[in-house]
Structures are given as C-alpha cells and as structure tokens.
Write a protein that holds these residues in place. Sequence first.
Motif, PDB file in Angstrom:
ATOM      1  N   TRP A   9      72.872  13.467   2.487  1.00 41.30           N
ATOM      2  CA  TRP A   9      73.995  13.567   3.426  1.00 41.30           C
ATOM      3  C   TRP A   9      75.345  13.647   2.725  1.00 41.30           C
ATOM      4  O   TRP A   9      76.226  12.811   2.938  1.00 41.30           O
ATOM      5  N   ARG A  14      79.805  13.793   9.678  1.00 42.18           N
ATOM      6  CA  ARG A  14      79.933  15.101  10.343  1.00 42.18           C
ATOM      7  C   ARG A  14      78.676  15.941  10.163  1.00 42.18           C
ATOM      8  O   ARG A  14      78.215  16.596  11.084  1.00 42.18           O
ATOM      9  N   GLU A  15      78.133  15.933   8.960  1.00 40.72           N
ATOM     10  CA  GLU A  15      76.927  16.711   8.701  1.00 40.72           C
ATOM     11  C   GLU A  15      75.757  16.151   9.505  1.00 40.72           C
ATOM     12  O   GLU A  15      74.986  16.893  10.106  1.00 40.72           O
ATOM     13  N   GLU A  17      75.954  14.470  12.311  1.00 41.15           N
ATOM     14  CA  GLU A  17      76.202  14.826  13.712  1.00 41.15           C
ATOM     15  C   GLU A  17      75.782  16.264  14.003  1.00 41.15           C
ATOM     16  O   GLU A  17      75.151  16.538  15.024  1.00 41.15           O
ATOM     17  N   ASN A  18      76.135  17.185  13.120  1.00 44.99           N
ATOM     18  CA  ASN A  18      75.789  18.590  13.320  1.00 44.99           C
ATOM     19  C   ASN A  18      74.277  18.801  13.333  1.00 44.99           C
ATOM     20  O   ASN A  18      73.755  19.547  14.159  1.00 44.99           O
ATOM     21  N   VAL A  19      73.570  18.143  12.416  1.00 43.53           N
ATOM     22  CA  VAL A  19      72.115  18.284  12.351  1.00 43.53           C
ATOM     23  C   VAL A  19      71.476  17.719  13.612  1.00 43.53           C
ATOM     24  O   VAL A  19      70.593  18.338  14.212  1.00 43.53           O
ATOM     25  N   GLU A  21      72.905  17.283  16.562  1.00 43.25           N
ATOM     26  CA  GLU A  21      73.299  18.115  17.695  1.00 43.25           C
ATOM     27  C   GLU A  21      72.443  19.377  17.770  1.00 43.25           C
ATOM     28  O   GLU A  21      71.949  19.761  18.825  1.00 43.25           O
ATOM     29  N   ARG A  22      72.240  20.015  16.628  1.00 42.08           N
ATOM     30  CA  ARG A  22      71.414  21.226  16.584  1.00 42.08           C
ATOM     31  C   ARG A  22      69.980  20.904  16.989  1.00 42.08           C
ATOM     32  O   ARG A  22      69.348  21.636  17.741  1.00 42.08           O
ATOM     33  N   THR A  67      67.877  32.392  11.717  1.00 43.57           N
ATOM     34  CA  THR A  67      68.382  31.884  12.992  1.00 43.57           C
ATOM     35  C   THR A  67      67.781  32.665  14.156  1.00 43.57           C
ATOM     36  O   THR A  67      67.357  32.082  15.154  1.00 43.57           O
TER      37      THR A  67
END
Length: 112
Positions: A9, A14-15, A17-19, A21-22, A67
């Motif tokens: 991490w 922030r990282e 949270e992004n992971v 969230e995705r 993606t």
Amino acid sequence: MSEMQRYSWPGNVRELENVLERSFVLATSSTIDYVDTPPPLLKEDDRCTVSDPHVWKTVRQEALADTEHQYLEDALRRFRGDVKAVARSMELSPRAVYMKLRNHGLNPGRFR
C-alpha cells in the motif's frame, strides 16, 4: 484478504479506498469475493522513460484491453450471457459486442 495484507500500500489510504471502491463497483453479489490489488511498483531502473513513447502506448493499450475484458466478463455474469442485454447496457449493437467478445476470447454461453 491475504492478498490485501501482503500488498505494501504505497499510496496509503487513498490507494486502499480506490481498490475497495473498484471492488465494490465490480462485485456481482452483496459480498466482495475478490479484491484486485495493483501490480507491484516497478523499481526505478524498470520504469518507462519519456524518451520511449512506444512503451506508454503498449501499456495504455494493454490496460484498456484488460479493463474492457473485465467489464465484458462482469456484464456477461450480470446478464447471464444475454448478449443483447449486455449490448443495451453498453449502448452498443449486439454485433459490436459479439466482435468484442470474439477479440477477448469470451464465450457468452459460459455465463448462462
């Protein structure tokens, strides 16, 4: 969970949270069964240089393809292999979706 614990991490909260969230957005049920942690950071010697634009182009194309592949798989799961429903959700023609599926080696029958 063990994958998340092994990851260092470097981007901190922030990282993370992004992971998360995705993972939440891509989850196909009310439980998050899989968390896609970012690939390990490259060492300074392995990083792309500005003088080599072909590396960026390749990295970009691979990221877009990955993606798109993941999105198609998720959509096929969500719509149980119904290509017409996937096409409607993506605002594409069924023919365009079938072409994308063929390019990614995805068989909609596997998701029915």
